[in-house]
Design a protein around this motif. Sequence first.
Motif, PDB file in Angstrom:
ATOM      1  N   ARG A 157       0.748  -1.004   0.063  1.00  0.00           N
ATOM      2  CA  ARG A 157       0.061  -0.076   0.098  1.00  0.00           C
ATOM      3  C   ARG A 157       0.950   1.076  -0.247  1.00  0.00           C
ATOM      4  O   ARG A 157       0.592   2.178  -0.897  1.00  0.00           O
ATOM      5  N   GLU A 158       2.285   1.271   0.742  1.00  0.00           N
ATOM      6  CA  GLU A 158       2.900   2.418   0.749  1.00  0.00           C
ATOM      7  C   GLU A 158       3.426   2.685  -0.684  1.00  0.00           C
ATOM      8  O   GLU A 158       3.331   3.858  -0.878  1.00  0.00           O
ATOM      9  N   VAL A 159       3.802   1.637  -1.234  1.00  0.00           N
ATOM     10  CA  VAL A 159       4.363   2.140  -2.475  1.00  0.00           C
ATOM     11  C   VAL A 159       3.587   2.287  -3.661  1.00  0.00           C
ATOM     12  O   VAL A 159       3.425   3.079  -4.509  1.00  0.00           O
ATOM     13  N   LEU A 160       2.220   1.593  -3.720  1.00  0.00           N
ATOM     14  CA  LEU A 160       1.143   1.981  -4.543  1.00  0.00           C
ATOM     15  C   LEU A 160       0.651   3.408  -4.361  1.00  0.00           C
ATOM     16  O   LEU A 160       0.405   4.010  -5.390  1.00  0.00           O
ATOM     17  N   ASP A 161       0.658   3.993  -3.087  1.00  0.00           N
ATOM     18  CA  ASP A 161       0.328   5.194  -2.816  1.00  0.00           C
ATOM     19  C   ASP A 161       1.482   6.027  -3.246  1.00  0.00           C
ATOM     20  O   ASP A 161       1.160   7.334  -3.763  1.00  0.00           O
ATOM     21  N   GLY A 162       2.808   5.877  -2.990  1.00  0.00           N
ATOM     22  CA  GLY A 162       3.995   6.457  -3.285  1.00  0.00           C
ATOM     23  C   GLY A 162       4.168   6.780  -4.579  1.00  0.00           C
ATOM     24  O   GLY A 162       4.674   7.864  -4.974  1.00  0.00           O
ATOM     25  N   LEU A 163       3.461   5.771  -5.534  1.00  0.00           N
ATOM     26  CA  LEU A 163       3.753   5.859  -6.991  1.00  0.00           C
ATOM     27  C   LEU A 163       2.826   7.171  -7.487  1.00  0.00           C
ATOM     28  O   LEU A 163       2.985   7.672  -8.513  1.00  0.00           O
ATOM     29  N   ARG A 164       1.845   7.452  -6.860  1.00  0.00           N
ATOM     30  CA  ARG A 164       0.762   8.388  -7.662  1.00  0.00           C
ATOM     31  C   ARG A 164       1.595   9.898  -7.764  1.00  0.00           C
ATOM     32  O   ARG A 164       1.277  10.149  -8.843  1.00  0.00           O
ATOM     33  N   PRO A 165       2.330  10.370  -6.843  1.00  0.00           N
ATOM     34  CA  PRO A 165       2.662  11.640  -7.081  1.00  0.00           C
ATOM     35  C   PRO A 165       3.911  11.447  -8.256  1.00  0.00           C
ATOM     36  O   PRO A 165       4.024  12.591  -8.756  1.00  0.00           O
ATOM     37  N   ILE A 166       4.608  10.299  -8.376  1.00  0.00           N
ATOM     38  CA  ILE A 166       5.435  10.457  -9.575  1.00  0.00           C
ATOM     39  C   ILE A 166       4.928  10.333 -10.798  1.00  0.00           C
ATOM     40  O   ILE A 166       5.212  11.086 -11.682  1.00  0.00           O
ATOM     41  N   PHE A 167       3.680   9.911 -11.016  1.00  0.00           N
ATOM     42  CA  PHE A 167       2.841   9.936 -12.019  1.00  0.00           C
ATOM     43  C   PHE A 167       1.896  11.281 -12.160  1.00  0.00           C
ATOM     44  O   PHE A 167       1.294  11.715 -13.232  1.00  0.00           O
ATOM     45  N   GLN A 168       1.762  11.979 -11.007  1.00  0.00           N
ATOM     46  CA  GLN A 168       1.221  13.243 -10.978  1.00  0.00           C
ATOM     47  C   GLN A 168      -0.312  12.712 -11.363  1.00  0.00           C
ATOM     48  O   GLN A 168      -0.914  13.402 -11.961  1.00  0.00           O
TER      49      GLN A 168
END
Length: 387
Positions: free
Chosen positions: A40-51
């Motif tokens: 869950r941490e990485v799936l959430d953390g990826l969102r800002p990278i994709f904006q």
Amino acid sequence: MSGRHFLQIPGPTNVPDRVLRAMARPTIDHRGPEFARLAREVLDGLRPIFQTSGPVVMYPSSGTGAWEAALVNTLSPGDTVIMFETGHFATLWRNMAVRLGLHVGFIAGDWRRGADVSMLDAMLVADRAHTIKAVCVVHNETSTGVTSSVEDVRRHLNAAHHPALLIVDTISSLGSIDYRHDEWDVDVTVACSQKGLMLPPGLGFLAVSEKALAVSRGAKLARSYWDWAPMIADNRSGFFPYTPPTNLLYGLREALCALMEEGLPNVFARHRRHAEATRRAVKAWGLELLAVNPEEYSSSLTAVVMPYGYDADTLRAAILDRFDLSLGTGLGQLKGHVFRIGHLGDFNDLMLGGTLSGVEMGLAAVGVPFSSGGVTAALDYLWRSAR
Ligand SMILES: Cc1ncc(COP(=O)(O)O)c(C=O)c1O
């Protein structure tokens, strides 16, 4: 050879020590609570990278797998898609789409420029029955060092009031060049681990819009491993429909931390600055950039054209042999004609200085006609523009 190898191909890129260390941990139960927290941490953390604020899907795969996932989740046999011939990777993606049973309108290009959107208008306007289901574009063509304007493609789709999905390959731009999934209204963004995200190969990613999710429910291309519906359902509780690459996720968590600590605008500025320094070196050497339009120059890599009669792979082999520096080969029709300098991922001024020194010494060693002074031009720019 003593000392460090220089891996300056445009991906896989150098993996930071902190990421390597993060991966060197015991593999845990992928159906247990500790894994669920990590996922869950990485799936959430990826969102800002994709904006994006939408879901990001993750597969144990290379970028090619993520390409396939983007197509099979959204399209049906016989659908028409538009793609742009920006270079080798756009051509491979086109070939995949054809093999999957799609009709591809492939807008021709000369492998030196970005997507030719001027041709898109007429195709969209003529398509009154909306048989075109998707427009696919490679944001940063890794074979040429040329970027395409995703915003422009979106503008043309909107101007034509055309409902086709916008599918974008950001495999060599995500985490290196500004990219905005939500703001540019992209439906599916394709990415993978081994470039700007500074990880080893092995993870493919898709950022997915609400519209793509809705379209996917009626899409009929055969899919099983790539089906994002069970993936998104299981991801909600931090699990996967099959065994995930646990240790890569440890690495991903660390890489996301590193990107956030630096701050995405700084990451993009660092890549722009290294790209500019590289181009100054190429110019001082009297060599030609493959990219024709300055507004399309890539911040991830620079493709350099060899003088007529000189083979790029002979130069690359000599540089690897003498200086332990790997540069990118020319791909497809560019084989032998260009070499590519990767300047993306975990990289700094002195690594760029070393890389350009290896190129300059290699040019001299192989007897390629050039002017010396490229390294000096780059270093001059680097220290003057240092923050
Ligand atoms: C722009 C682009 N698209 C797709 C791919 C294919 O990715 P992979 O080799 O990880 O399957 C690459 C690989 O370098 C790429 O640069």
